[in-house]
Design an enzyme around this catalytic site. Structure first.
Site, short mmCIF file in Angstrom:
data_model
loop_
_atom_site.label_atom_id
_atom_site.label_comp_id
_atom_site.label_asym_id
_atom_site.label_seq_id
_atom_site.Cartn_x
_atom_site.Cartn_y
_atom_site.Cartn_z
CG ASP A 122 -2.08 0.97 1.08
OD1 ASP A 122 -3.24 0.50 1.04
OD2 ASP A 122 -1.83 2.20 0.97
CG LEU A 178 0.69 3.77 3.96
CD1 LEU A 178 1.67 3.91 5.13
CD2 LEU A 178 -0.67 3.28 4.48
CB THR A 179 -2.98 7.68 -1.19
OG1 THR A 179 -4.16 6.98 -0.80
CG2 THR A 179 -2.27 6.92 -2.31
CG ASP A 211 3.03 3.73 -6.85
OD1 ASP A 211 2.11 3.07 -7.37
OD2 ASP A 211 3.20 4.94 -7.06
CB THR A 245 -16.81 -0.33 -8.81
OG1 THR A 245 -18.01 0.37 -8.51
CG2 THR A 245 -16.18 0.30 -10.04
CG ASP A 246 -22.18 -0.87 -8.40
OD1 ASP A 246 -21.31 0.02 -8.27
OD2 ASP A 246 -23.20 -0.93 -7.67
CD GLU A 247 -19.19 4.43 -8.89
OE1 GLU A 247 -18.72 5.28 -9.65
OE2 GLU A 247 -19.24 4.57 -7.66
CE1 TYR A 255 -12.97 4.13 -8.39
CE2 TYR A 255 -15.36 4.24 -8.67
CZ TYR A 255 -14.24 3.58 -8.19
OH TYR A 255 -14.37 2.38 -7.54
CB THR A 292 -9.56 4.83 -14.31
OG1 THR A 292 -10.20 5.09 -13.06
CG2 THR A 292 -9.16 6.13 -14.98
CE LYS A 293 -11.89 -0.34 -9.67
NZ LYS A 293 -10.77 -0.92 -8.87
NE ARG A 322 -20.10 12.43 -6.64
CZ ARG A 322 -20.04 11.28 -5.96
NH1 ARG A 322 -20.56 10.18 -6.48
NH2 ARG A 322 -19.49 11.22 -4.77
#
Ligand code: NAD
Ligand code: TDX
Length: 344
Positions: free
Chosen positions: A45, A47-48, A70, A133-135, A160, A163-164, A283
């Site tokens: 990770d 750690l953003t 990264d 994701t479902d998006e 977002y 890119t997913k 949004r």
């Protein structure tokens, strides 16, 4: 994607690499694996702002290794992938509102990072599970009788989700072209402990705890299909163990609620009037409704949610944020000032 024989993973395998394991869903998955298997977990990770090592505190040290790094670092990723039996890939830039302000990190982590990982997995012949994701399927009308299935058309609408969607396509192409031993899962909106206060439910819980009014985008009628994060974890483990290579599985728990309903429940739990919220600027491009049909997962792998009662899960989540102010407090002011800068 072509279906291949089930398997490629079993609990007898001793080591897994979990990317993004200091984030919300990743850390819950790590806790789940530590509790339900005997495996060694290595977390990679960066750690953003979204990662927090405190979310992993209390884990048995001999079965757990944390590496700060990264997923775009090809040398590190290659070395870590070679040392494990399977890779479970959660790491991502995950917040839609941030992707509207600055899309670049989403392209880097979600596309270049996934590319780096699948290259390493194919080089070393390792089992790979991609968390999505479902998006990626866009949105549904409020009165559409259909829900998303594994055959739904990809129609991402935000930087977002684009890119997913792209990362899913990379994994599918690597399966077909290189025989990558991969599965993909597309899950609906998660809630539960350790979720960053930028996200809808923790943001409104902590606003209420701070004596501030919840903020609903637009008219508050947008619908999300909520699943408890522990049910996401159990579904991912079921897919790792029994999912057919090359296949996609949708994960959901029949938890559709409008944002307004969720805020009204949170206000009721706090003993406040159900209308004590503010409607704020919407949004841009705000997806109207997500809804998942998870019957393939239930039929093929016998999975079902253990937390189907959203109201009860929400009450537990409120209690977790009450009990763990030390965890969320350091992020709250910066998150709210970022929102204020965006006009919310
Ligand atoms: P999160 O933002 O809480 O956590 C992401 C984690 O990834 C953080 O710990 C961050 O430090 C780490 N990370 C980011 N960039 C990295 C990089 N370049 N290298 C290494 N680590 C990096 O996200 P989340 O909500 O836990 O989501 C996890 C995954 O689940 C994502 O792939 C997301 O798309 C997917 N997902 C989320 C939801 C949801 O409701 N939150 C629903 C469906 C799918
Ligand atoms: O203050 C708010 N007010 C509000 O009304 C915030 C932060 C959000 N919202 C609305 C927007 C959405 O309709 O609440 C809903 C949920 O918003 P988010 O928590 O930002 O989630 P969403 O955009 O639905 O995306 C989430 O689910 C799918 C995750 O963040 C993604 O990582 C996941 O892929």
């Amino acid at each position: 994607m072509p279906a291949k024989a089930a398997g490629g993973y079993s609990r007898a395998m001793q080591r897994i690499l979990v990317t993004g394991g200091a984030g919300f869903i990743g850390c819950n998955f790590v806790h789940y694996i530590m509790e339900h298997t005997t495996q060694h977990v290595t977390v990679l990770d960066k750690l953003t702002y979204a990662g927090n090592v405190e979310s992993l505190s209390g884990l048995q040290s001999e079965r757990f290794t944390f590496i700060k790094g990264d997923i775009c670092d090809a040398v590190l990723v290659d070395e870590l992938t070679e040392s494990v039996h399977a890779v479970v890939h959660f790491a991502a830039e995950s917040h839609n509102d941030n992707s509207l302000e600055d899309p670049r990190p989403f392209l880097e982590t979600n596309l270049a990072g996934t590319f780096t990982l699948i290259e390493a997995a194919r080089r070393h012949g390792k089992r790979f599970h991609h968390i999505s994701t479902d998006e990626v399927y866009g949105d549904l009308a409020l009165d559409d009788p259909h829900r998303f299935t594994e055959n739904s058309v990809y129609r991402p609408t935000s930087p977002y989700s684009a890119t997913k969607a792209g990362s899913d396509m990379l994994v599918r192409a690597w399966v077909r072209s290189f025989g990558l031993k991969a599965t993909i899962s597309n899950c609906s909106n998660n809630y539960g402990p350790y979720q960053h206060v930028e996200k809808f439910i923790p943001r409104q819980i902590t606003n209420i705890l701070d004596g501030n009014r919840p903020h609903l985008y637009g008219n508050g009628r947008n619908v999300r299909d909520w699943i408890h994060v522990q049910d996401h974890s159990s579904a991912v483990l079921a897919i790792l163990e029994g999912g057919r290579l090359g296949e996609t599985y949708l994960i959901g728990a029949d938890g559709e609620r409008s944002n307004r309903e969720v805020v009204e429940m949170l206000l009721s739990l706090a003993g406040q009037p159900r209308d004590a919220y503010d409607l704020v600027t919407d949004r841009p491009g705000h997806d109207l409704r997500y809804a998942i049909d998870s019957s393939k997962l239930r039929r093929e792998l016998g999975w079902s949610p253990r937390f189907p009662d959203f109201e009860a899960g929400l009450a537990d989540t409120v209690q977790w944020y009450r009990d763990n102010e030390h965890w969320w407090r350091p992020q709250k002011a910066a998150t709210e000032s970022k929102y204020a800068g965006q006009g919310h």
